[in-house]
Design an enzyme around this catalytic site. Sequence first.
Site, mmCIF file in Angstrom:
data_model
loop_
_atom_site.group_PDB
_atom_site.id
_atom_site.type_symbol
_atom_site.label_atom_id
_atom_site.label_comp_id
_atom_site.label_asym_id
_atom_site.label_seq_id
_atom_site.Cartn_x
_atom_site.Cartn_y
_atom_site.Cartn_z
ATOM 1 N N SER A 135 0.846 -1.203 0.000
ATOM 2 C CA SER A 135 0.000 0.000 0.000
ATOM 3 C C SER A 135 0.877 1.247 0.000
ATOM 4 O O SER A 135 2.007 1.205 0.526
ATOM 5 C CB SER A 135 -0.875 0.007 1.262
ATOM 6 O OG SER A 135 -1.524 1.259 1.407
ATOM 7 N N TYR A 145 -0.772 -0.749 10.534
ATOM 8 C CA TYR A 145 -1.104 -1.063 9.138
ATOM 9 C C TYR A 145 0.013 -0.590 8.213
ATOM 10 O O TYR A 145 0.534 -1.358 7.401
ATOM 11 C CB TYR A 145 -2.443 -0.422 8.747
ATOM 12 C CG TYR A 145 -2.802 -0.702 7.306
ATOM 13 C CD1 TYR A 145 -3.335 -1.935 6.935
ATOM 14 C CD2 TYR A 145 -2.582 0.241 6.295
ATOM 15 C CE1 TYR A 145 -3.643 -2.223 5.613
ATOM 16 C CE2 TYR A 145 -2.886 -0.039 4.969
ATOM 17 C CZ TYR A 145 -3.420 -1.267 4.639
ATOM 18 O OH TYR A 145 -3.716 -1.554 3.313
HETATM 19 N N1 NAP Z 1 -8.870 -0.815 -0.444
HETATM 20 C C1 NAP Z 1 -7.836 -0.004 -0.333
HETATM 21 O O1 NAP Z 1 -7.978 1.253 -0.285
HETATM 22 C C2 NAP Z 1 -6.436 -0.570 -0.280
HETATM 23 C C3 NAP Z 1 -5.376 0.311 -0.521
HETATM 24 C C4 NAP Z 1 -4.081 -0.178 -0.485
HETATM 25 C C5 NAP Z 1 -3.849 -1.519 -0.235
HETATM 26 N N2 NAP Z 1 -4.897 -2.353 0.014
HETATM 27 C C6 NAP Z 1 -4.579 -3.769 0.277
HETATM 28 O O2 NAP Z 1 -5.194 -4.562 -0.713
HETATM 29 C C7 NAP Z 1 -5.437 -5.880 -0.208
HETATM 30 C C8 NAP Z 1 -6.866 -6.288 -0.518
HETATM 31 O O3 NAP Z 1 -7.734 -5.382 0.148
HETATM 32 P P1 NAP Z 1 -9.180 -5.010 -0.411
HETATM 33 O O4 NAP Z 1 -9.286 -3.547 -0.330
HETATM 34 O O5 NAP Z 1 -9.463 -5.705 -1.685
HETATM 35 O O6 NAP Z 1 -10.048 -5.626 0.789
HETATM 36 P P2 NAP Z 1 -11.463 -6.379 0.847
HETATM 37 O O7 NAP Z 1 -12.359 -5.915 -0.254
HETATM 38 O O8 NAP Z 1 -11.918 -6.234 2.252
HETATM 39 O O9 NAP Z 1 -11.062 -7.923 0.560
HETATM 40 C C9 NAP Z 1 -10.235 -8.604 1.464
HETATM 41 C C10 NAP Z 1 -10.084 -10.069 1.024
HETATM 42 O O10 NAP Z 1 -9.151 -10.702 1.934
HETATM 43 C C11 NAP Z 1 -9.763 -11.853 2.539
HETATM 44 N N3 NAP Z 1 -9.232 -11.990 3.899
HETATM 45 C C12 NAP Z 1 -9.305 -11.093 4.935
HETATM 46 N N4 NAP Z 1 -8.732 -11.590 6.043
HETATM 47 C C13 NAP Z 1 -8.261 -12.828 5.721
HETATM 48 C C14 NAP Z 1 -7.593 -13.860 6.446
HETATM 49 N N5 NAP Z 1 -7.325 -13.758 7.765
HETATM 50 N N6 NAP Z 1 -7.260 -15.004 5.790
HETATM 51 C C15 NAP Z 1 -7.559 -15.153 4.486
HETATM 52 N N7 NAP Z 1 -8.203 -14.230 3.741
HETATM 53 C C16 NAP Z 1 -8.564 -13.086 4.354
HETATM 54 C C17 NAP Z 1 -11.284 -11.562 2.475
HETATM 55 O O11 NAP Z 1 -12.091 -12.727 2.451
HETATM 56 P P3 NAP Z 1 -12.646 -13.428 3.825
HETATM 57 O O12 NAP Z 1 -13.190 -12.333 4.702
HETATM 58 O O13 NAP Z 1 -13.660 -14.439 3.373
HETATM 59 O O14 NAP Z 1 -11.447 -14.101 4.423
HETATM 60 C C18 NAP Z 1 -11.370 -10.860 1.107
HETATM 61 O O15 NAP Z 1 -11.392 -11.832 0.070
HETATM 62 C C19 NAP Z 1 -5.103 -5.822 1.280
HETATM 63 O O16 NAP Z 1 -3.819 -6.373 1.499
HETATM 64 C C20 NAP Z 1 -5.099 -4.321 1.594
HETATM 65 O O17 NAP Z 1 -4.254 -4.013 2.678
HETATM 66 C C21 NAP Z 1 -6.181 -1.919 -0.011
#
Ligand code: NAP
Length: 251
Positions: A135, A145
Site C-alpha cells: 500500500s 497497518y
Molecule cells: N482498499 C484499499 O484502499 C487498499 C489500498 C491499499 C492496499 N490495500 C490492500 O489490498 C489488499 C486487498 O484489500 P481489499 O481492499 O481488496 O479488501 P477487501 O475488499 O476487504 O477484501 C479482502 C479479502 O481478503 C480476505 N481476507 C481477509 N482476512 C483474511 C484472512 N485472515 N485469511 C484469508 N483471507 C482473508 C477476504 O475474504 P474473507 O473475509 O472471506 O477471508 C477478502 O477476500 C489488502 O492487502 C489491503 O491491505 C487496499
Amino acid sequence: MPISLITGATAGIGSAFARRLAADGFSLVITARDADRLEKCARDLRLRYGVGVEVLPADLATEHGLESVERRLRKDVDLLVNNAGFGLHGTFPESPIEDELRMLRVHCEAVLRLTHAALPGMLARGRGGVVNVSSVAGFFPTGTYSATKAYVTSFSESVAQGLGDSPVRVMALCPGFVRTEFHQRATLDVSGIPGFMWLSADRVVDEAMRDLAHGLRVSIPSKRYKALTALGRSIPAKLVRRVGQAVGVRR
Ligand SMILES: NC(=O)c1ccc[n+]([C@@H]2O[C@H](COP(=O)([O-])OP(=O)(O)OC[C@H]3O[C@@H](n4cnc5c(N)ncnc54)[C@H](OP(=O)(O)O)[C@@H]3O)[C@@H](O)[C@H]2O)c1
C-alpha cells in the site's frame, strides 16, 4: 495452462485479480476464509471465463490455514498474488493486541511464508512471479497497518534484488485508496477522502500486470499516487503528517 493462486480472492482487489487472470487464460486457485463465498466466486469465474478454478478455504492468521496454502503452492503455481489483508479501527494503544498480532500474521508472516513456498518451484521451472499487495500507506508512518505494508514493500524489493537476472519476478503493488469492502469492514470513516483520490480495483490490477510484465519491483498505480509517494519521500515528516491528517481516514 498457467496457474495463479490468489489470496483474498473473493472481494475487492483480489477479486479483480481473479477476473483479470482468468481472462488472460490462467487456471485459478482462490483462497479466503468464507468457503460459501469462495464457491460462488469459483462458479461465476468458471461460467464467465471457462477456466479451471480450485477453491482453498484458509484463514491466513492460523497455522493450519498457512500450512494448507503453503502445501498447494509447492505443487505447481506460476503466479502467486499475496493480496489478503484488512484494516484496523482505533489507534495503537486502543487496539486489542490480538488484532495487532493477527495483522502481523496475515500481512507479514503469510506474505513471507507463501513467497518462500512458491519460489523454489518457480525457479526450478525457470518462470513465474509473485505480486505482494502492499500500500502507499507503507510510505507514510500511520500505525501498525502502514508498518506492515512498509515491510511488504521492502521485503518484496529485497527478494527481487536477490533473484538478480532470473526470469522469476517479485513485485510489491502499492495502491492508494481503492473502492472495495476494506474500509467498511474496518469501520473506517472515509467520507473525508476526496473523490479524485479513489481508484478502481480493475485499474489497479491492470497497471500492476503491466508493471509486472515490464519487470518493475514496485508498482504504484496512477500518476497522482506516484507523485504523492515521491513527495512523501522528499518533504519533512511533519508536513507528511499534516497532509495525512488533512486527507486522513477518521477512526
Ligand atoms: N482498499 C484499499 O484502499 C487498499 C489500498 C491499499 C492496499 N490495500 C490492500 O489490498 C489488499 C486487498 O484489500 P481489499 O481492499 O481488496 O479488501 P477487501 O475488499 O476487504 O477484501 C479482502 C479479502 O481478503 C480476505 N481476507 C481477509 N482476512 C483474511 C484472512 N485472515 N485469511 C484469508 N483471507 C482473508 C477476504 O475474504 P474473507 O473475509 O472471506 O477471508 C477478502 O477476500 C489488502 O492487502 C489491503 O491491505 C487496499
